[in-house]
Motif scaffolding. Structure first.
Motif, PDB file in Angstrom:
ATOM      1  N   THR A 137       0.846  -1.181   0.000  1.00 18.49           N
ATOM      2  CA  THR A 137       0.000   0.000   0.000  1.00 18.49           C
ATOM      3  C   THR A 137       0.881   1.230   0.000  1.00 18.49           C
ATOM      4  OG1 THR A 137      -1.678  -1.180   1.260  1.00 18.49           O
ATOM      5  CG2 THR A 137      -1.815   1.225   1.247  1.00 18.49           C
ATOM      6  N   LEU A 138       0.555   2.171  -0.865  1.00 14.69           N
ATOM      7  CA  LEU A 138       1.308   3.409  -0.930  1.00 14.69           C
ATOM      8  C   LEU A 138       0.931   4.287   0.252  1.00 14.69           C
ATOM      9  CD1 LEU A 138       3.145   5.393  -2.477  1.00 14.69           C
ATOM     10  CD2 LEU A 138       1.086   6.208  -3.619  1.00 14.69           C
ATOM     11  N   THR A 139       1.918   4.749   0.981  1.00 16.66           N
ATOM     12  CA  THR A 139       1.677   5.704   2.059  1.00 16.66           C
ATOM     13  C   THR A 139       2.509   6.946   1.779  1.00 16.66           C
ATOM     14  OG1 THR A 139       3.443   4.738   3.391  1.00 16.66           O
ATOM     15  CG2 THR A 139       1.206   3.939   3.793  1.00 16.66           C
ATOM     16  N   LEU A 140       1.966   8.073   2.140  1.00 19.95           N
ATOM     17  CA  LEU A 140       2.664   9.327   1.912  1.00 19.95           C
ATOM     18  C   LEU A 140       3.629   9.601   3.051  1.00 19.95           C
ATOM     19  CD1 LEU A 140      -0.335  11.525   0.721  1.00 19.95           C
ATOM     20  CD2 LEU A 140       1.407  10.427  -0.683  1.00 19.95           C
ATOM     21  N   GLU A 141       4.867   9.929   2.711  1.00 17.71           N
ATOM     22  CA  GLU A 141       5.860  10.282   3.719  1.00 17.71           C
ATOM     23  C   GLU A 141       5.572  11.673   4.288  1.00 17.71           C
ATOM     24  OE1 GLU A 141       8.962   8.551   4.456  1.00 17.71           O
ATOM     25  OE2 GLU A 141       8.154   6.820   3.431  1.00 17.71           O
ATOM     26  N   THR A 142       5.121  12.566   3.413  1.00 20.76           N
ATOM     27  CA  THR A 142       4.769  13.922   3.833  1.00 20.76           C
ATOM     28  C   THR A 142       3.440  14.300   3.191  1.00 20.76           C
ATOM     29  OG1 THR A 142       5.929  14.933   1.967  1.00 20.76           O
ATOM     30  CG2 THR A 142       7.195  14.640   3.994  1.00 20.76           C
ATOM     31  N   GLU A 143       2.769  15.238   3.803  1.00 24.49           N
ATOM     32  CA  GLU A 143       1.511  15.747   3.263  1.00 24.49           C
ATOM     33  C   GLU A 143       1.810  16.645   2.065  1.00 24.49           C
ATOM     34  OE1 GLU A 143      -2.628  16.071   3.290  1.00 24.49           O
ATOM     35  OE2 GLU A 143      -1.383  14.868   4.620  1.00 24.49           O
ATOM     36  N   PRO A 144       1.221  16.377   0.901  1.00 31.28           N
ATOM     37  CA  PRO A 144       1.466  17.249  -0.248  1.00 31.28           C
ATOM     38  C   PRO A 144       0.826  18.615   0.006  1.00 31.28           C
ATOM     39  CG  PRO A 144      -0.212  15.621  -0.761  1.00 31.28           C
ATOM     40  CD  PRO A 144       0.315  15.291   0.603  1.00 31.28           C
ATOM     41  N   LEU A 145       1.576  19.674  -0.312  1.00 33.81           N
ATOM     42  CA  LEU A 145       1.104  21.030  -0.061  1.00 33.81           C
ATOM     43  C   LEU A 145       1.130  21.842  -1.349  1.00 33.81           C
ATOM     44  CD1 LEU A 145       3.112  21.722   3.218  1.00 33.81           C
ATOM     45  CD2 LEU A 145       0.719  21.008   3.021  1.00 33.81           C
ATOM     46  N   ALA A 146       0.078  22.635  -1.547  1.00 31.89           N
ATOM     47  CA  ALA A 146       0.025  23.533  -2.700  1.00 31.89           C
ATOM     48  C   ALA A 146       0.903  24.743  -2.437  1.00 31.89           C
ATOM     49  CB  ALA A 146      -1.412  23.972  -2.946  1.00 31.89           C
TER      50      ALA A 146
ATOM     51  N   LEU B  66     -16.455  32.992  -3.696  1.00 30.52           N
ATOM     52  CA  LEU B  66     -17.261  31.882  -4.214  1.00 30.52           C
ATOM     53  C   LEU B  66     -17.673  30.897  -3.123  1.00 30.52           C
ATOM     54  CD1 LEU B  66     -15.122  31.115  -7.387  1.00 30.52           C
ATOM     55  CD2 LEU B  66     -17.195  32.520  -7.237  1.00 30.52           C
ATOM     56  N   ASP B  67     -17.140  31.072  -1.907  1.00 26.05           N
ATOM     57  CA  ASP B  67     -17.362  30.130  -0.810  1.00 26.05           C
ATOM     58  C   ASP B  67     -17.015  28.708  -1.245  1.00 26.05           C
ATOM     59  OD1 ASP B  67     -17.999  29.383   1.792  1.00 26.05           O
ATOM     60  OD2 ASP B  67     -20.091  28.953   1.274  1.00 26.05           O
ATOM     61  N   GLU B  68     -15.855  28.566  -1.872  1.00 24.21           N
ATOM     62  CA  GLU B  68     -15.400  27.276  -2.411  1.00 24.21           C
ATOM     63  C   GLU B  68     -14.092  26.886  -1.741  1.00 24.21           C
ATOM     64  OE1 GLU B  68     -15.574  23.954  -4.946  1.00 24.21           O
ATOM     65  OE2 GLU B  68     -17.063  25.482  -4.581  1.00 24.21           O
ATOM     66  N   ASP B  69     -14.009  25.642  -1.285  1.00 27.39           N
ATOM     67  CA  ASP B  69     -12.791  25.084  -0.703  1.00 27.39           C
ATOM     68  C   ASP B  69     -12.488  23.761  -1.390  1.00 27.39           C
ATOM     69  OD1 ASP B  69     -12.385  27.005   1.492  1.00 27.39           O
ATOM     70  OD2 ASP B  69     -14.237  26.168   2.274  1.00 27.39           O
ATOM     71  N   ILE B  70     -11.220  23.578  -1.771  1.00 27.40           N
ATOM     72  CA  ILE B  70     -10.788  22.331  -2.400  1.00 27.40           C
ATOM     73  C   ILE B  70      -9.499  21.896  -1.717  1.00 27.40           C
ATOM     74  CG2 ILE B  70      -9.989  21.254  -4.532  1.00 27.40           C
ATOM     75  CD1 ILE B  70     -11.744  23.274  -6.051  1.00 27.40           C
ATOM     76  N   SER B  71      -9.455  20.644  -1.275  1.00 29.95           N
ATOM     77  CA  SER B  71      -8.250  20.145  -0.609  1.00 29.95           C
ATOM     78  C   SER B  71      -7.313  19.484  -1.619  1.00 29.95           C
ATOM     79  CB  SER B  71      -8.616  19.127   0.481  1.00 29.95           C
ATOM     80  OG  SER B  71      -9.024  17.904  -0.092  1.00 29.95           O
ATOM     81  N   VAL B  72      -6.024  19.602  -1.350  1.00 30.99           N
ATOM     82  CA  VAL B  72      -5.026  18.946  -2.190  1.00 30.99           C
ATOM     83  C   VAL B  72      -5.207  17.436  -2.110  1.00 30.99           C
ATOM     84  CG1 VAL B  72      -2.546  18.526  -2.475  1.00 30.99           C
ATOM     85  CG2 VAL B  72      -3.389  20.846  -2.026  1.00 30.99           C
ATOM     86  N   ARG B  73      -5.432  16.930  -0.931  1.00 25.69           N
ATOM     87  CA  ARG B  73      -5.632  15.488  -0.760  1.00 25.69           C
ATOM     88  C   ARG B  73      -6.828  15.001  -1.590  1.00 25.69           C
ATOM     89  NH1 ARG B  73      -4.102  11.391   2.857  1.00 25.69           N
ATOM     90  NH2 ARG B  73      -2.725  12.823   3.937  1.00 25.69           N
ATOM     91  N   GLY B  74      -7.900  15.782  -1.589  1.00 26.82           N
ATOM     92  CA  GLY B  74      -9.081  15.430  -2.384  1.00 26.82           C
ATOM     93  C   GLY B  74      -8.781  15.416  -3.876  1.00 26.82           C
ATOM     94  N   LEU B  75      -8.010  16.403  -4.333  1.00 23.73           N
ATOM     95  CA  LEU B  75      -7.625  16.424  -5.746  1.00 23.73           C
ATOM     96  C   LEU B  75      -6.801  15.202  -6.105  1.00 23.73           C
ATOM     97  CD1 LEU B  75      -6.650  20.169  -6.258  1.00 23.73           C
ATOM     98  CD2 LEU B  75      -8.644  18.984  -7.200  1.00 23.73           C
ATOM     99  N   LEU B  76      -5.843  14.855  -5.243  1.00 25.37           N
ATOM    100  CA  LEU B  76      -5.005  13.676  -5.495  1.00 25.37           C
ATOM    101  C   LEU B  76      -5.829  12.389  -5.515  1.00 25.37           C
ATOM    102  CD1 LEU B  76      -1.904  14.612  -3.345  1.00 25.37           C
ATOM    103  CD2 LEU B  76      -1.934  14.304  -5.835  1.00 25.37           C
ATOM    104  N   ALA B  77      -6.910  12.354  -4.737  1.00 31.70           N
ATOM    105  CA  ALA B  77      -7.764  11.175  -4.688  1.00 31.70           C
ATOM    106  C   ALA B  77      -8.789  11.162  -5.822  1.00 31.70           C
ATOM    107  CB  ALA B  77      -8.490  11.113  -3.331  1.00 31.70           C
ATOM    108  N   GLY B  78      -8.850  12.249  -6.597  1.00 36.61           N
ATOM    109  CA  GLY B  78      -9.793  12.293  -7.699  1.00 36.61           C
ATOM    110  C   GLY B  78     -11.193  12.703  -7.326  1.00 36.61           C
TER     111      GLY B  78
END
Length: 86
Positions: free
Chosen positions: A3-12, A67-79
């Motif tokens: 299973t792939l695990t992230l060593e660090t949290e990806p940051l924008a 726009l009251d819009e929030d998007i997480s990097v983790r969510g983008l990576l997960a599709g």
């Protein structure tokens, strides 16, 4: 099976929004290109409103205050995408 695990949290570190694409540059050099169709609020917004973003936390996500819009990097990576309106 491993299973792939992230060593660090990806940051924008930067965000570019065009009429068709959300482009997020990560601190590790990767770039995410996501169709704006996935995010109807961004797709339907003016260029000026799409340009008014700020990073959330250390870059865990992106926020568009007008726009009251929030998007997480983790969510983008997960599709993850916003559901289509019925």
């Amino acid at each position: 099976m491993s299973t792939l695990t992230l060593e660090t949290e990806p940051l924008a570190v930067d965000v570019i929004v065009t009429a068709t694409v959300l482009r997020v540059i990560l601190d590790d050099g990767r770039e995410l290109l996501v169709p704006l169709e996935w995010f109807p609020r961004l797709r339907d917004a003016s260029d000026a409103d799409r340009a008014k973003w700020r990073l959330i936390g250390r870059g865990e996500g992106i926020h568009w205050p007008t726009l009251d819009e929030d998007i997480s990097v983790r969510g983008l990576l997960a599709g993850h995408r916003q559901p289509r309106a019925a």
